[in-house]
Design a protein around this motif. Structure first.
Motif, PDB file in Angstrom:
ATOM      1  N   VAL A 142     -22.359  -5.491  21.435  1.00 22.05           N
ATOM      2  CA  VAL A 142     -22.014  -5.973  22.777  1.00 22.05           C
ATOM      3  C   VAL A 142     -21.280  -7.304  22.676  1.00 22.05           C
ATOM      4  N   LEU A 143     -21.764  -8.219  21.825  1.00 22.79           N
ATOM      5  CA  LEU A 143     -21.090  -9.506  21.654  1.00 22.79           C
ATOM      6  C   LEU A 143     -19.668  -9.316  21.127  1.00 22.79           C
ATOM      7  N   THR A 144     -19.506  -8.441  20.151  1.00 20.05           N
ATOM      8  CA  THR A 144     -18.169  -8.181  19.599  1.00 20.05           C
ATOM      9  C   THR A 144     -17.232  -7.696  20.697  1.00 20.05           C
ATOM     10  N   THR A 145     -17.719  -6.791  21.528  1.00 14.38           N
ATOM     11  CA  THR A 145     -16.902  -6.266  22.624  1.00 14.38           C
ATOM     12  C   THR A 145     -16.546  -7.363  23.618  1.00 14.38           C
ATOM     13  N   LYS A 146     -17.498  -8.219  23.943  1.00 13.21           N
ATOM     14  CA  LYS A 146     -17.235  -9.314  24.895  1.00 13.21           C
ATOM     15  C   LYS A 146     -16.211 -10.303  24.332  1.00 13.21           C
ATOM     16  N   VAL A 147     -16.319 -10.618  23.042  1.00 11.44           N
ATOM     17  CA  VAL A 147     -15.361 -11.552  22.428  1.00 11.44           C
ATOM     18  C   VAL A 147     -13.970 -10.922  22.400  1.00 11.44           C
ATOM     19  N   LYS A 148     -13.876  -9.653  22.007  1.00 18.45           N
ATOM     20  CA  LYS A 148     -12.583  -8.971  21.988  1.00 18.45           C
ATOM     21  C   LYS A 148     -11.964  -8.924  23.384  1.00 18.45           C
ATOM     22  N   GLN A 206      -4.060  -8.598  16.274  1.00 19.65           N
ATOM     23  CA  GLN A 206      -3.960  -9.366  15.043  1.00 19.65           C
ATOM     24  C   GLN A 206      -5.258 -10.088  14.708  1.00 19.65           C
ATOM     25  N   ILE A 207      -6.228 -10.046  15.599  1.00 18.73           N
ATOM     26  CA  ILE A 207      -7.497 -10.749  15.391  1.00 18.73           C
ATOM     27  C   ILE A 207      -8.631  -9.727  15.291  1.00 18.73           C
ATOM     28  N   ASP A 208      -9.330  -9.764  14.168  1.00 17.27           N
ATOM     29  CA  ASP A 208     -10.499  -8.907  13.978  1.00 17.27           C
ATOM     30  C   ASP A 208     -11.753  -9.699  14.314  1.00 17.27           C
ATOM     31  N   VAL A 209     -12.706  -9.046  14.953  1.00 16.60           N
ATOM     32  CA  VAL A 209     -13.951  -9.689  15.354  1.00 16.60           C
ATOM     33  C   VAL A 209     -15.119  -8.882  14.780  1.00 16.60           C
ATOM     34  N   GLU A 210     -15.998  -9.557  14.060  1.00 17.27           N
ATOM     35  CA  GLU A 210     -17.218  -8.941  13.556  1.00 17.27           C
ATOM     36  C   GLU A 210     -18.379  -9.864  13.907  1.00 17.27           C
ATOM     37  N   THR A 211     -19.531  -9.267  14.189  1.00 10.77           N
ATOM     38  CA  THR A 211     -20.700 -10.053  14.571  1.00 10.77           C
ATOM     39  C   THR A 211     -21.906  -9.593  13.768  1.00 10.77           C
ATOM     40  N   PHE A 212     -22.681 -10.566  13.278  1.00  9.97           N
ATOM     41  CA  PHE A 212     -23.924 -10.281  12.568  1.00  9.97           C
ATOM     42  C   PHE A 212     -24.958 -11.302  12.998  1.00  9.97           C
ATOM     43  N   LYS A 213     -26.007 -10.816  13.664  1.00 13.69           N
ATOM     44  CA  LYS A 213     -27.099 -11.659  14.160  1.00 13.69           C
ATOM     45  C   LYS A 213     -26.599 -12.816  15.024  1.00 13.69           C
ATOM     46  N   GLY A 214     -25.636 -12.526  15.890  1.00 16.84           N
ATOM     47  CA  GLY A 214     -25.131 -13.507  16.835  1.00 16.84           C
ATOM     48  C   GLY A 214     -24.060 -14.427  16.287  1.00 16.84           C
ATOM     49  N   LEU A 272     -14.213 -14.418  13.002  1.00 16.86           N
ATOM     50  CA  LEU A 272     -12.852 -14.109  13.423  1.00 16.86           C
ATOM     51  C   LEU A 272     -11.973 -14.103  12.181  1.00 16.86           C
ATOM     52  N   SER A 273     -11.177 -13.062  12.022  1.00 12.34           N
ATOM     53  CA  SER A 273     -10.258 -12.991  10.890  1.00 12.34           C
ATOM     54  C   SER A 273      -8.969 -12.330  11.352  1.00 12.34           C
ATOM     55  N   VAL A 278     -23.361 -15.909  21.824  1.00 15.97           N
ATOM     56  CA  VAL A 278     -22.771 -16.240  20.525  1.00 15.97           C
ATOM     57  C   VAL A 278     -23.445 -17.507  20.008  1.00 15.97           C
ATOM     58  N   LYS A 279     -24.018 -17.419  18.804  1.00 15.58           N
ATOM     59  CA  LYS A 279     -24.711 -18.558  18.206  1.00 15.58           C
ATOM     60  C   LYS A 279     -23.765 -19.455  17.425  1.00 15.58           C
ATOM     61  N   GLN A 280     -22.782 -18.845  16.784  1.00 12.80           N
ATOM     62  CA  GLN A 280     -21.874 -19.593  15.915  1.00 12.80           C
ATOM     63  C   GLN A 280     -20.593 -18.779  15.756  1.00 12.80           C
ATOM     64  N   VAL A 281     -19.476 -19.469  15.514  1.00 11.16           N
ATOM     65  CA  VAL A 281     -18.209 -18.792  15.262  1.00 11.16           C
ATOM     66  C   VAL A 281     -17.666 -19.285  13.930  1.00 11.16           C
ATOM     67  N   ASN A 282     -17.401 -18.330  13.034  1.00  8.51           N
ATOM     68  CA  ASN A 282     -16.761 -18.650  11.753  1.00  8.51           C
ATOM     69  C   ASN A 282     -15.296 -18.268  11.863  1.00  8.51           C
ATOM     70  N   ASN A 283     -14.425 -19.220  11.587  1.00  2.00           N
ATOM     71  CA  ASN A 283     -12.997 -19.026  11.741  1.00  2.00           C
ATOM     72  C   ASN A 283     -12.349 -18.741  10.386  1.00  2.00           C
TER      73      ASN A 283
END
Length: 104
Positions: free
Chosen positions: A40-46, A59-67, A71-72, A94-99
């Protein structure tokens, strides 16, 4: 007959314990509920990124693991990368975003 029933209860108990242990989360694995929440979080971010005219969602891939959202992919500018991270951070849950976005 009594021993057979006791044996069946024992097997049933083991089955219940084994199935519950299979649903438990750990450091490297998600429970079924966590997997659904992350989907659900991945869908909301996308959706958030797709709704922004300055970003190209393909051009942006979104993956989520434990909140934690990863982004890649490729963006056209550093500003676009920062915008994508900002949009992801604003999504509730979303707990944290890794860029890992690369400016091309």
């Amino acid at each position: 007959m009594k021993k057979f029933r006791s044996f069946l209860r024992f097997l049933l108990g083991l089955l219940v314990i084994a199935s519950l242990a299979g649903c438990a989360a750990s450091k490297h694995y998600e429970s079924t509920g966590e997997y659904i929440d992350d989907s659900v979080l991945t869908t909301k971010v996308k959706t958030s990124i797709l709704g922004d005219s300055k970003l190209k969602v393909l051009q942006i891939d979104v993956e989520t693991f434990k909140g934690i959202v990863q982004l890649s992919g490729f963006v056209d500018s550093q500003e676009a990368a920062e915008r994508a991270v900002d949009l992801a951070r604003k999504v509730r849950g979303v707990k944290q975003v890794n860029n890992s976005l690369i400016v091309k």
